[in-house]
Motif scaffolding. Structure first.
Motif, PDB file in Angstrom:
ATOM      1  N   LEU A  49       0.826  -1.212   0.000  1.00 22.14           N
ATOM      2  CA  LEU A  49       0.000   0.000   0.000  1.00 22.14           C
ATOM      3  C   LEU A  49       0.862   1.264   0.000  1.00 22.14           C
ATOM      4  N   ALA A  50       1.858   1.331   0.881  1.00 19.19           N
ATOM      5  CA  ALA A  50       2.732   2.499   0.918  1.00 19.19           C
ATOM      6  C   ALA A  50       3.487   2.656  -0.399  1.00 19.19           C
ATOM      7  N   SER A  51       3.907   1.545  -0.990  1.00 16.11           N
ATOM      8  CA  SER A  51       4.636   1.616  -2.261  1.00 16.11           C
ATOM      9  C   SER A  51       3.764   2.191  -3.367  1.00 16.11           C
ATOM     10  N   ARG A  52       2.508   1.775  -3.412  1.00 15.63           N
ATOM     11  CA  ARG A  52       1.605   2.289  -4.451  1.00 15.63           C
ATOM     12  C   ARG A  52       1.328   3.771  -4.266  1.00 15.63           C
ATOM     13  N   MET A  53       1.124   4.188  -3.019  1.00 19.10           N
ATOM     14  CA  MET A  53       0.860   5.605  -2.777  1.00 19.10           C
ATOM     15  C   MET A  53       2.104   6.445  -3.045  1.00 19.10           C
ATOM     16  N   MET A  54       3.274   5.936  -2.650  1.00 15.23           N
ATOM     17  CA  MET A  54       4.516   6.646  -2.941  1.00 15.23           C
ATOM     18  C   MET A  54       4.724   6.786  -4.444  1.00 15.23           C
ATOM     19  N   GLY A  55       4.513   5.720  -5.191  1.00 17.76           N
ATOM     20  CA  GLY A  55       4.690   5.783  -6.641  1.00 17.76           C
ATOM     21  C   GLY A  55       3.781   6.809  -7.282  1.00 17.76           C
ATOM     22  N   ALA A  56       2.526   6.847  -6.834  1.00 20.26           N
ATOM     23  CA  ALA A  56       1.575   7.813  -7.392  1.00 20.26           C
ATOM     24  C   ALA A  56       1.988   9.237  -7.051  1.00 20.26           C
TER      25      ALA A  56
END
Length: 420
Positions: free
Chosen positions: A97-104
């Motif tokens: 979840l954190a990785s997806r939000m960071m990428g966005a």
């Protein structure tokens, strides 16, 4: 498990309340969000930069960024995406979840034209994989004043200046302008919103804050009467053993536009009646405070740690903005970025004044390194030669790492005075 990641609904207070509740849970704070606090914090959120992860409608992870400016070596300021409030509820860890939000968020920041992203890492191992590196460190000092061997009794600055106590109204009037002058001389410093000053003087207090206690404020004025420094502090009393004074001065902030202003304010604080211990709060990693003492051994390093982490999003823009040492030079950097945001091969050319131009190139690389390791170097805090010794930087042309060290290192280490 049905998981959705989205930004906040701008007009929906209930959406922000659910997000803030999840943030409290992630940071092990009491979950409820008082209505008054929600109303106060809501205008500060940027809904299009505030993400949440939702499981069956319940927020289980949070992520937010905000626009900031960062001073880089030489005094230029660059727009940056300041990342904060990153949390994942314990029940939903290791789901990416954190990785997806960071990428966005990083992709959106690059699209907005922000060449840098910054954050304060709660845990060291997390953010290197996202291309961040520790770019500015902090130190915290505890001064044993009776052992400091200060030179005589304090009678005011010896340079014709003066230190005066200040009122809240005076701090509101003069503090922001002074800080703006000071921060352009500190690589790593960020701008302060008005709410920072509102909270510093107690005019904005959240219901969940600790009880307010008005601090002391003091200005340093030079011989011409110009305000060049500001300090704020609180004093904590302890039982006096055998009627000997025992009080702590806890410094909240101390900024000086000149070395004389900084030294005068420290000397004033070290001379306060009855105070036997001074706690510096976060200072630059190479702060002069210990060396102002007659006996620097009276200064104990309470904490020394990484603080502001940085990530490049536009390598040519970022490298062209700062100034460099080492005279005219040319260096080809091969930058690896698995996220595809800031990688490539770049020619960095500097002139005798330290001004630089960085452009893409197809020439052979002199050095190769990851975008995270370039972040270690960017504000001048790390040595390319040390990174090479660690195997984190590869030298393809003999002497290139030494050239890079002369270019990137700065006379004073970077420092971010503020939590964000």
């Amino acid at each position: 498990m049905s998981l959705e990641i989205r930004t906040l609904e701008a007009s929906e207070g209930a959406d922000a309340a659910a997000w803030m509740r999840a943030l409290n849970v992630g940071f092990h704070r009491s979950p409820p969000v008082p209505d008054e606090e929600l109303a106060m914090r809501l205008p500060r959120l940027h809904p299009d930069r505030t993400q949440g992860a939702y499981d069956l409608g319940r927020c289980v992870a949070t992520f937010r960024s905000m626009p900031r400016q960062v001073t880089v070596p030489g005094g230029a300021v660059l727009p940056a995406s300041a990342i904060t409030n990153v949390s994942v509820t314990a029940t939903h860890r290791r789901r990416g979840l954190a990785s997806r939000m960071m990428g966005a968020d990083l992709a959106a920041a690059k699209e907005r034209g922000e060449p840098l992203a910054i954050l304060i890492a709660a845990e060291y191992p997390i953010y290197g994989r996202f291309g961040f590196g520790p770019a500015a460190w902090v130190s915290v000092w505890e001064i044993d004043i009776p052992r400091a061997a200060l030179d005589g009794r304090y009678a005011g600055p010896a340079d014709g200046g003066r230190v005066d106590l200040a009122t809240i109204a005076e701090v509101r009037e003069h503090g922001p302008g002074l800080y703006e002058r000071v921060r352009t001389g500190i690589a790593g410093a960020i701008d302060r919103e008005q709410v920072w000053w509102d909270r510093a003087v107690g005019e904005v207090r959240y219901p969940t804050d600790d009880p307010w206690e008005e601090p002391f404020f003091a200005f340093y004025r030079d011989a011409a009467g110009r305000i060049e420094g500001l300090a704020s502090w609180r004093v904590k009393d302890h039982p006096w053993p055998n009627k000997l004074p025992k009080e702590d001065a806890n410094v909240l902030q101390l900024i000086g536009a000149t070395p004389a202003a900084e030294a005068a304010l420290w000397r004033f604080l070290l001379s306060l009646d009855w105070v036997t211990r001074l706690n510096s709060s976060y200072r630059a990693p190479d702060d002069v405070l210990p060396l102002l003492l007659g006996d620097p051994r009276a200064a104990r390093l309470e904490s020394y740690a990484d603080f502001m982490w940085l990530r490049l999003l536009d390598t040519p823009a970022a490298l062209s903005a700062r100034t460099y040492g080492g005279g005219p030079a040319a260096l080809v950097l091969d930058v690896r970025d698995p996220a595809g945001l800031a990688g490539g091969r770049f020619l960095l050319e500097t002139d005798a004044s330290g001004a630089a131009v960085c452009t893409p190139t197809g020439a052979d690389a002199d050095l190769s390194l990851s975008v995270a390791d370039l972040a270690w170097l960017y504000l001048g805090d790390e040595s390319p030669e040390r990174l090479a010794a660690l195997g984190r930087l590869t030298e393809h042309r003999p002497g290139a790492a030494r050239t890079a060290t002369a270019l990137f290192r700065t006379a004073r280490r970077p420092w971010c005075p503020d939590v964000f």
